[in-house]
Motif scaffolding. Structure first.
Motif, PDB file in Angstrom:
ATOM      1  N   ILE A 152       1.031  -1.100   0.097  1.00 29.06           N
ATOM      2  CA  ILE A 152      -0.014   0.155  -0.110  1.00 29.06           C
ATOM      3  C   ILE A 152       0.445   1.139  -0.236  1.00 29.06           C
ATOM      4  CG2 ILE A 152      -0.282  -0.213   2.273  1.00 29.06           C
ATOM      5  CD1 ILE A 152      -3.061   0.259   0.215  1.00 29.06           C
ATOM      6  N   LEU A 170       0.380  -6.339  11.404  1.00 24.12           N
ATOM      7  CA  LEU A 170       0.983  -6.528  10.520  1.00 24.12           C
ATOM      8  C   LEU A 170      -0.071  -6.101   9.108  1.00 24.12           C
ATOM      9  CD1 LEU A 170       3.203  -9.632  11.616  1.00 24.12           C
ATOM     10  CD2 LEU A 170       4.042  -6.924  11.096  1.00 24.12           C
ATOM     11  N   VAL A 190       3.627 -11.711   3.854  1.00 28.84           N
ATOM     12  CA  VAL A 190       3.423 -13.158   3.831  1.00 28.84           C
ATOM     13  C   VAL A 190       3.457 -13.020   5.561  1.00 28.84           C
ATOM     14  CG1 VAL A 190       4.425 -14.355   2.291  1.00 28.84           C
ATOM     15  CG2 VAL A 190       5.864 -14.013   3.672  1.00 28.84           C
ATOM     16  N   ARG A 235      -3.475  -0.784  10.337  1.00 28.62           N
ATOM     17  CA  ARG A 235      -2.449  -0.701  10.828  1.00 28.62           C
ATOM     18  C   ARG A 235      -1.620  -0.461  11.916  1.00 28.62           C
ATOM     19  NH1 ARG A 235       0.635   4.647   9.626  1.00 28.62           N
ATOM     20  NH2 ARG A 235       2.472   3.262  10.540  1.00 28.62           N
ATOM     21  N   PHE A 236      -0.298  -0.692  11.984  1.00 19.15           N
ATOM     22  CA  PHE A 236       1.067  -0.092  13.661  1.00 19.15           C
ATOM     23  C   PHE A 236      -0.097   1.057  13.477  1.00 19.15           C
ATOM     24  CE2 PHE A 236       3.601   0.422  16.377  1.00 19.15           C
ATOM     25  CZ  PHE A 236       4.120  -0.022  17.230  1.00 19.15           C
ATOM     26  N   GLY A 259      12.141 -15.982   8.414  1.00 21.39           N
ATOM     27  CA  GLY A 259      11.363 -16.525   7.650  1.00 21.39           C
ATOM     28  C   GLY A 259      11.681 -15.939   6.029  1.00 21.39           C
ATOM     29  N   MET A 260      11.471 -15.760   5.077  1.00 23.32           N
ATOM     30  CA  MET A 260      11.026 -14.941   3.489  1.00 23.32           C
ATOM     31  C   MET A 260      10.036 -15.157   2.694  1.00 23.32           C
ATOM     32  SD  MET A 260      14.887 -16.051   2.290  1.00 23.32           S
ATOM     33  CE  MET A 260      15.329 -15.259   1.635  1.00 23.32           C
ATOM     34  N   SER A 261       9.782 -14.149   2.110  1.00 27.50           N
ATOM     35  CA  SER A 261       8.930 -14.501   0.948  1.00 27.50           C
ATOM     36  C   SER A 261       8.716 -15.673   0.270  1.00 27.50           C
ATOM     37  CB  SER A 261       8.406 -13.067   0.167  1.00 27.50           C
ATOM     38  OG  SER A 261       8.215 -12.136   0.912  1.00 27.50           O
ATOM     39  N   GLY A 300      12.240  -0.584   8.978  1.00 29.61           N
ATOM     40  CA  GLY A 300      10.599  -1.176   9.682  1.00 29.61           C
ATOM     41  C   GLY A 300      10.023  -2.231   9.210  1.00 29.61           C
ATOM     42  N   GLY A 301      11.019  -3.911   8.239  1.00 28.06           N
ATOM     43  CA  GLY A 301      10.817  -5.244   7.797  1.00 28.06           C
ATOM     44  C   GLY A 301      10.694  -4.976   6.723  1.00 28.06           C
ATOM     45  N   PHE A 302      10.235  -3.700   5.650  1.00 30.66           N
ATOM     46  CA  PHE A 302      10.522  -3.558   4.373  1.00 30.66           C
ATOM     47  C   PHE A 302      11.537  -3.838   3.730  1.00 30.66           C
ATOM     48  CE2 PHE A 302       6.253  -1.086   6.140  1.00 30.66           C
ATOM     49  CZ  PHE A 302       5.691  -1.823   5.479  1.00 30.66           C
ATOM     50  N   SER A 310       7.748   5.045   0.914  1.00 32.89           N
ATOM     51  CA  SER A 310       7.887   6.213   1.572  1.00 32.89           C
ATOM     52  C   SER A 310       9.647   4.931   2.518  1.00 32.89           C
ATOM     53  CB  SER A 310       7.661   6.128   3.433  1.00 32.89           C
ATOM     54  OG  SER A 310       7.120   5.112   3.635  1.00 32.89           O
TER      55      SER A 310
HETATM   56  C1  MCA Z   1       4.490   1.795   7.471  1.00 30.28           C
HETATM   57  N1  MCA Z   1       2.962   3.521   6.815  1.00 30.28           N
HETATM   58  C2  MCA Z   1       2.086   3.361   6.117  1.00 30.28           C
HETATM   59  C3  MCA Z   1       1.343   1.501   6.876  1.00 30.28           C
HETATM   60  N2  MCA Z   1       3.031   1.534   7.545  1.00 30.28           N
HETATM   61  N3  MCA Z   1       0.987   3.147   5.868  1.00 30.28           N
HETATM   62  C4  MCA Z   1       0.174   2.739   5.182  1.00 30.28           C
HETATM   63  N4  MCA Z   1      -0.183   1.672   5.904  1.00 30.28           N
HETATM   64  C5  MCA Z   1       0.304   0.571   6.507  1.00 30.28           C
HETATM   65  N5  MCA Z   1       0.343  -0.452   7.248  1.00 30.28           N
HETATM   66  C6  MCA Z   1       4.245   4.900   6.435  1.00 30.28           C
HETATM   67  C7  MCA Z   1       3.117   5.547   7.636  1.00 30.28           C
HETATM   68  O1  MCA Z   1       2.620   6.740   7.018  1.00 30.28           O
HETATM   69  C8  MCA Z   1       4.804   6.482   7.587  1.00 30.28           C
HETATM   70  O2  MCA Z   1       4.596   7.377   6.450  1.00 30.28           O
HETATM   71  C9  MCA Z   1       6.227   5.634   7.692  1.00 30.28           C
HETATM   72  O3  MCA Z   1       5.289   4.335   6.710  1.00 30.28           O
HETATM   73  C10 MCA Z   1       6.457   5.675   9.064  1.00 30.28           C
HETATM   74  O4  MCA Z   1       5.274   5.702   9.675  1.00 30.28           O
HETATM   75  P1  MCA Z   1       5.163   5.335  11.447  1.00 30.28           P
HETATM   76  O5  MCA Z   1       4.184   5.435  11.441  1.00 30.28           O
HETATM   77  O6  MCA Z   1       6.348   6.630  12.087  1.00 30.28           O
HETATM   78  O7  MCA Z   1       5.222   4.163  11.267  1.00 30.28           O
HETATM   79  P2  MCA Z   1       6.363   3.569  12.428  1.00 30.28           P
HETATM   80  O8  MCA Z   1       6.101   3.439  14.371  1.00 30.28           O
HETATM   81  O9  MCA Z   1       7.973   4.292  12.391  1.00 30.28           O
HETATM   82  O10 MCA Z   1       6.524   1.587  12.213  1.00 30.28           O
HETATM   83  C11 MCA Z   1       6.430   1.544  11.034  1.00 30.28           C
HETATM   84  C12 MCA Z   1       5.476  -0.248  10.631  1.00 30.28           C
HETATM   85  C13 MCA Z   1       6.310  -0.405   9.385  1.00 30.28           C
HETATM   86  C14 MCA Z   1       4.109   0.109  11.003  1.00 30.28           C
HETATM   87  C15 MCA Z   1       6.298  -0.997  11.222  1.00 30.28           C
HETATM   88  O11 MCA Z   1       7.443  -0.558   9.621  1.00 30.28           O
HETATM   89  C16 MCA Z   1       5.582  -2.092   9.150  1.00 30.28           C
HETATM   90  O12 MCA Z   1       4.477  -1.929   8.846  1.00 30.28           O
HETATM   91  N6  MCA Z   1       6.396  -2.485   8.970  1.00 30.28           N
HETATM   92  C17 MCA Z   1       5.725  -3.896   8.569  1.00 30.28           C
HETATM   93  C18 MCA Z   1       6.525  -5.293   7.419  1.00 30.28           C
HETATM   94  C19 MCA Z   1       6.563  -5.978   7.093  1.00 30.28           C
HETATM   95  O13 MCA Z   1       5.023  -6.384   7.238  1.00 30.28           O
HETATM   96  N7  MCA Z   1       6.993  -7.027   6.412  1.00 30.28           N
HETATM   97  C20 MCA Z   1       7.098  -7.640   6.417  1.00 30.28           C
HETATM   98  C21 MCA Z   1       7.835  -8.995   5.189  1.00 30.28           C
HETATM   99  P3  MCA Z   1       5.379   7.910   5.483  1.00 30.28           P
HETATM  100  O14 MCA Z   1       7.169   8.154   6.279  1.00 30.28           O
HETATM  101  O15 MCA Z   1       5.286   8.688   4.099  1.00 30.28           O
HETATM  102  O16 MCA Z   1       4.525   9.724   6.918  1.00 30.28           O
HETATM  103  S1  MCA Z   1       7.486 -10.048   5.235  1.00 30.28           S
HETATM  104  C22 MCA Z   1       9.300 -10.905   5.084  1.00 30.28           C
HETATM  105  O17 MCA Z   1       9.961  -9.965   5.842  1.00 30.28           O
HETATM  106  C23 MCA Z   1       9.220 -12.740   6.249  1.00 30.28           C
HETATM  107  C24 MCA Z   1       8.872 -12.993   4.818  1.00 30.28           C
HETATM  108  C25 MCA Z   1       9.398 -12.230   7.256  1.00 30.28           C
HETATM  109  O18 MCA Z   1      10.162 -13.355   7.475  1.00 30.28           O
HETATM  110  O19 MCA Z   1       8.471 -11.903   7.799  1.00 30.28           O
END
Ligand code: MCA
Length: 495
Positions: A83, A196, A201, A223-224, A297-299, A400-402, A461
């Protein structure tokens, strides 16, 4: 095992039980089952066929859950899009996956419509779903997917700047869910607070699948949010929480008494998607009285290893292989390393994906001759079997996990006016783990504000460089390869 069969005990036998909670609205498993059947029938009536891709550019919501369920029930390939992606990033995925349908919220309609432009995909809005469900009859049957059918196409950021779609089968997801249920002692009595995003995944494979397989109670949030997470935890009283390290960093700001109260009823905190700093692990234990279980893990493989539920959860280690998964550590010739020696982690098991979508050569390169997936992650195994990650063979930044490959940002920057060349590295960040930092070669003084604005407009971002540093030239070796370790790491930079 396919997913409809894995989910049937919850969806059919626990039909009256509350399953999903979102913004105060509660959905029973029976309602989710019926609505997703109808949604699947509607999609089929629009000409979508098993094997066709259905893409979503959606934040977390019950609609997203229903679309996912409808897709897996009817053998459609669910294709989630981050997103945070901007137009060109979305367009790349759509051009590659060629989905018949793309779902978006009304608020992102214009963005997605412009990314679709010229392709054959049809845009549907989530605001249409409710009516479509109401006017479509529940089908007697749906085309049943085979275990080896692709359930989801999950895009990973590409080393070449071009994202690759990882084809995850119904059986991959089922094996992963069953592994986690066993390894983490999950039951129908658990309660999961899921913050999350469902487009990766971690949220999708670990969150939605263990929930639907067991029929426990799920509270999903859009979202978180650091501002509301503690209230959510106190209000919902989950027994399980899945997070990325940035979330645990945020939780370290919780007042001690409140943290103890949460830790008293939440039996299992799991961390993944990025390395959890050992210091965070320890501080969290001190504050919440709970020892985080870190897993790996990994995707492409879903979950591979984890610290034990019953046993030592070692800070800095990703633990032991999950059931039925082989992890070996190999040198450059694919010969197995001895304990204590660093090498590439290679993985085999029912969790491993079937390849990259329409990229045969990338798929071939990703596997060894004897069928192990080359993770690209470096690590070593101790004599007690615990695995420790020690970096990556390929360049990758995790913020941030991305995941993001520097090449993608470099290619974007190189297209900006006045930029001759760009090199991007990951720099440590206490909250996000890492952030990208850009080095720019230009014959004129660079305009960091303009570059920053272009990145905000064109890139998700988490890919935006924290600063732009002008250098006269990029350091290169005799073969012309940029030697990033020789780039200056500035104390303070313009951003
Ligand atoms: C973050 N932002 C979002 C979202 N998450 N916007 C919309 N929807 C979301 N879900 C944007 C914010 O608007 C902001 O953008 C920037 O990201 C930072 O947000 P902030 O509020 O400061 O958040 P934070 O408290 O720092 O936390 C960030 C977060 C995010 C929520 C932890 O990094 C996140 O959701 N990470 C999860 C990633 C994930 O699911 N990875 C899995 C990959 P702006 O800067 O423009 O204002 S799968 C993987 O890796 C493998 C398989 C595994 O092992 O899991």
């Amino acid at each position: 095992m396919n997913l409809p069969n894995l989910f049937a005990p919850s969806l059919k036998q626990a039909a009256d039980a509350p399953g999903l909670e979102f913004n105060g609205e509660v959905f029973t498993f029976g309602r989710l089952d019926e609505d997703s059947d109808r949604l699947a029938a509607w999609l089929l009536s629009l000409g979508v066929e098993p094997g066709d891709r259905v893409a979503v550019y959606l934040k977390n919501s019950p609609s997203l859950v229903l679309i996912y369920l409808a897709a897996v029930k009817a053998g459609l390939i669910f294709t989630p899009i981050n997103i945070l992606y901007r137009r060109d990033e979305i367009a790349h995925i759509l051009a590659d996956a060629e989905p018949k349908i793309v779902f978006a919220d009304p608020e992102s309609q214009d963005l997605v419509a412009s990314a679709i432009a010229g392709s054959g995909s049809r845009l549907l809005l989530t605001s249409e779903i409710e009516q479509a469900i109401a006017r479509t009859q529940r089908p007697a049957t749906l085309p049943a997917p085979a275990d080896d059918d692709v359930a989801a196409l999950v895009y990973t950021s590409g080393t070449t700047g071009r994202p690759k779609g990882a084809m995850l089968t119904q059986a991959n997801f089922a094996a992963n869910a069953l592994n986690l249920i066993e390894a983490w002692r999950m039951t129908a009595d658990d309660r999961l607070l899921l913050t999350l995003p469902l487009f990766h995944v971690h949220g999708l494979g670990n969150g939605l699948h263990t929930w639907l397989a067991l029929g426990y109670r799920l509270r999903l949030t859009e979202r978180f949010r650091k501002e509301t997470i503690v209230d959510e935890l106190l209000d919902f009283r989950p027994t399980v929480f899945f997070g990325v390290p940035t979330m645990y960093e945020r939780l370290l700001e919780t007042p001690r008494e409140v943290a103890r109260e949460i830790g008293g009823s939440l039996r299992l905190f799991v961390s993944g998607s990025a390395p959890l700093p050992a210091a965070t692990h320890r501080k969290f234990e001190d504050l919440f009285g709970s020892v985080i279980l870190e897993r790996y893990g990994m995707s492409e493989t879903l979950m591979n290893s984890g610290n034990p539920h019953d046993g030592e959860r070692r800070p800095g280690s990703v633990g032991l292989p999950l059931p039925n998964i082989s992890i070996r550590i190999c040198d450059e010739t694919d010969a197995e390393a001895v304990n204590g020696q660093t090498g590439e982690l290679q993985i085999k098991g029912p969790n491993v994906f079937s390849g990259y979508w329409r990229q045969d050569s990338a798929t071939k390169e990703a596997f060894t001759a004897d069928g192990f997936f080359r993770s690209g992650d470096l690590g070593m195994r101790g004599d007690d079997g615990y695995i420790t990650l020690q970096g990556r063979g390929k360049e990758l930044i995790i913020s941030g996990g991305f995941n993001v490959y520097p090449r993608e940002i470099e290619e974007f920057l190189a297209k900006q006016p006045g930029v001759s060349e760009a090199a991007v590295v990951g720099v440590p960040d206490p909250l996000k783990g890492e952030r990208p930092l850009a080095f720019i070669v230009s014959s004129n003084p660079i305009d960091a504000d303009a570059l920053g604005a272009a990145c905000r407009e064109g890139l998700a971002s988490f890919k935006n460089p924290t600063a732009f540093v002008q250098v006269a030239a990029l350091p290169r070796n005799a073969l012309g390869k940029v030697q990033k370790h020789l780039l200056p790491r500035p104390q303070s930079t313009s951003s």
